[in-house]
Design an enzyme around this catalytic site. Sequence first.
Site, PDB file in Angstrom:
ATOM      1  N   LYS A 124       0.769  -1.134   0.136  1.00 31.82           N
ATOM      2  CA  LYS A 124       0.001   0.093  -0.160  1.00 31.82           C
ATOM      3  C   LYS A 124       0.871   1.201   0.124  1.00 31.82           C
ATOM      4  CE  LYS A 124      -3.882  -2.424   2.390  1.00 31.82           C
ATOM      5  NZ  LYS A 124      -4.935  -2.419   3.306  1.00 31.82           N
ATOM      6  N   TYR A 126     -12.168  -2.171  -3.867  1.00 32.57           N
ATOM      7  CA  TYR A 126     -12.695  -2.189  -2.569  1.00 32.57           C
ATOM      8  C   TYR A 126     -14.094  -2.313  -2.538  1.00 32.57           C
ATOM      9  CZ  TYR A 126      -8.346  -2.152   0.130  1.00 32.57           C
ATOM     10  OH  TYR A 126      -7.035  -2.721   0.752  1.00 32.57           O
ATOM     11  N   ASN A 147      -1.714  -0.069   6.776  1.00 34.88           N
ATOM     12  CA  ASN A 147      -1.247  -1.373   7.685  1.00 34.88           C
ATOM     13  C   ASN A 147      -0.374  -2.064   6.459  1.00 34.88           C
ATOM     14  OD1 ASN A 147      -3.144  -1.990   5.824  1.00 34.88           O
ATOM     15  ND2 ASN A 147      -4.674  -3.319   7.285  1.00 34.88           N
ATOM     16  N   HIS A 160      -1.776  -5.632   1.409  1.00 29.26           N
ATOM     17  CA  HIS A 160      -3.170  -6.209   1.043  1.00 29.26           C
ATOM     18  C   HIS A 160      -2.869  -7.701   0.842  1.00 29.26           C
ATOM     19  CE1 HIS A 160      -7.050  -7.190  -0.458  1.00 29.26           C
ATOM     20  NE2 HIS A 160      -6.255  -7.772  -1.468  1.00 29.26           N
ATOM     21  N   GLU A 186      -9.425 -10.131  -7.852  1.00 29.94           N
ATOM     22  CA  GLU A 186      -8.471  -9.152  -7.682  1.00 29.94           C
ATOM     23  C   GLU A 186      -7.266  -9.429  -8.580  1.00 29.94           C
ATOM     24  OE1 GLU A 186      -7.282  -9.519  -3.473  1.00 29.94           O
ATOM     25  OE2 GLU A 186      -9.374  -8.688  -2.762  1.00 29.94           O
TER      26      GLU A 186
HETATM   27  P1  ATP Z   1      -6.793  -6.162   3.321  1.00 29.95           P
HETATM   28  O1  ATP Z   1      -8.107  -6.517   2.569  1.00 29.95           O
HETATM   29  O2  ATP Z   1      -6.173  -4.817   2.743  1.00 29.95           O
HETATM   30  O3  ATP Z   1      -5.661  -7.320   2.873  1.00 29.95           O
HETATM   31  P2  ATP Z   1      -7.596  -7.173   5.684  1.00 29.95           P
HETATM   32  O4  ATP Z   1      -8.462  -8.075   4.985  1.00 29.95           O
HETATM   33  O5  ATP Z   1      -6.759  -7.671   6.582  1.00 29.95           O
HETATM   34  O6  ATP Z   1      -6.859  -6.287   4.893  1.00 29.95           O
HETATM   35  P3  ATP Z   1     -10.409  -5.920   5.684  1.00 29.95           P
HETATM   36  O7  ATP Z   1     -11.274  -6.124   6.809  1.00 29.95           O
HETATM   37  O8  ATP Z   1     -10.382  -6.492   4.160  1.00 29.95           O
HETATM   38  O9  ATP Z   1      -8.873  -6.207   6.170  1.00 29.95           O
HETATM   39  O10 ATP Z   1     -10.211  -4.326   5.317  1.00 29.95           O
HETATM   40  C1  ATP Z   1      -9.607  -3.822   4.239  1.00 29.95           C
HETATM   41  C2  ATP Z   1      -8.859  -2.807   4.472  1.00 29.95           C
HETATM   42  O11 ATP Z   1      -9.629  -1.444   4.960  1.00 29.95           O
HETATM   43  C3  ATP Z   1      -7.927  -2.749   5.839  1.00 29.95           C
HETATM   44  O12 ATP Z   1      -6.734  -3.482   5.297  1.00 29.95           O
HETATM   45  C4  ATP Z   1      -7.558  -1.512   6.125  1.00 29.95           C
HETATM   46  O13 ATP Z   1      -6.520  -0.872   5.396  1.00 29.95           O
HETATM   47  C5  ATP Z   1      -8.893  -0.857   5.850  1.00 29.95           C
HETATM   48  N1  ATP Z   1      -9.958  -0.948   7.378  1.00 29.95           N
HETATM   49  C6  ATP Z   1     -10.248  -2.267   7.956  1.00 29.95           C
HETATM   50  N2  ATP Z   1     -10.819  -1.744   8.709  1.00 29.95           N
HETATM   51  C7  ATP Z   1     -10.872  -0.612   9.156  1.00 29.95           C
HETATM   52  C8  ATP Z   1     -11.071   0.236  10.255  1.00 29.95           C
HETATM   53  N3  ATP Z   1     -12.034  -0.047  11.175  1.00 29.95           N
HETATM   54  N4  ATP Z   1     -10.725   1.581  10.120  1.00 29.95           N
HETATM   55  C9  ATP Z   1     -10.050   2.004   9.202  1.00 29.95           C
HETATM   56  N5  ATP Z   1      -9.560   1.302   7.938  1.00 29.95           N
HETATM   57  C10 ATP Z   1      -9.896   0.037   8.076  1.00 29.95           C
HETATM   58 MG    MG Z   2      -9.416  -7.878   3.161  1.00 31.11          MG
END
Ligand code: ATP
Ligand code: MG
Length: 137
Positions: free
Chosen positions: A9, A49, A112, A115, A126
């Site tokens: 990211k 997303y 974080n 992804h 994706e």
């Molecule tokens: P990713 O899909 O990016 O691999 P993930 O599967 O661990 O991460 P998801 O629940 O799919 O997490 O959320 C997608 C992304 O949205 C997260 O990686 C983060 O960048 C953002 N995100 C998720 N939860 C929150 C939150 N509560 N507040 C802000 N941003 C969030």
């Molecule tokens: Mg995810």
Amino acid sequence: MQKTLSIIKPDGVSKKLIGEVIRRFESNGLKIAALKMKKLSKTEAEGFYYVHRERPFFGELVEFMISGPVVLMVLEAPDAIKQNRELMGATDPAEAKEGTIRKQWAENKQNNIVHGSDSEESASFEIGYFFSGIEIF
Ligand code: ATP
Ligand code: MG
């Protein structure tokens, strides 16, 4: 062999962690099958997303994902999806295990670093979203 999509990211790129993240993948048996750097448009980030469109953080997440270039990769291994997510660690770095990418470098739940696809279905969507067949080795 299984394939998964990985994204470094904008925070990972600006913190100069491209090499560190790729090192983790390659030294843990995940082969880089495709790789490119790209600055996502708003429409591209929203489409990627789409599953999160109703979540309260959607707008901020899209703004974050277009704030700078990202590195897009296809990773390949027998259990690539799960293995990648184990190396990444939990979404929230406060909950991520010791030694994971997010534990070591992520700032918070949104910023974080990486992804990773979370299922075969999302991996297939994706990978196809960003790569054509002739770009995957
Ligand atoms: P990713 O899909 O990016 O691999 P993930 O599967 O661990 O991460 P998801 O629940 O799919 O997490 O959320 C997608 C992304 O949205 C997260 O990686 C983060 O960048 C953002 N995100 C998720 N939860 C929150 C939150 N509560 N507040 C802000 N941003 C969030
Ligand atoms: Mg995810």
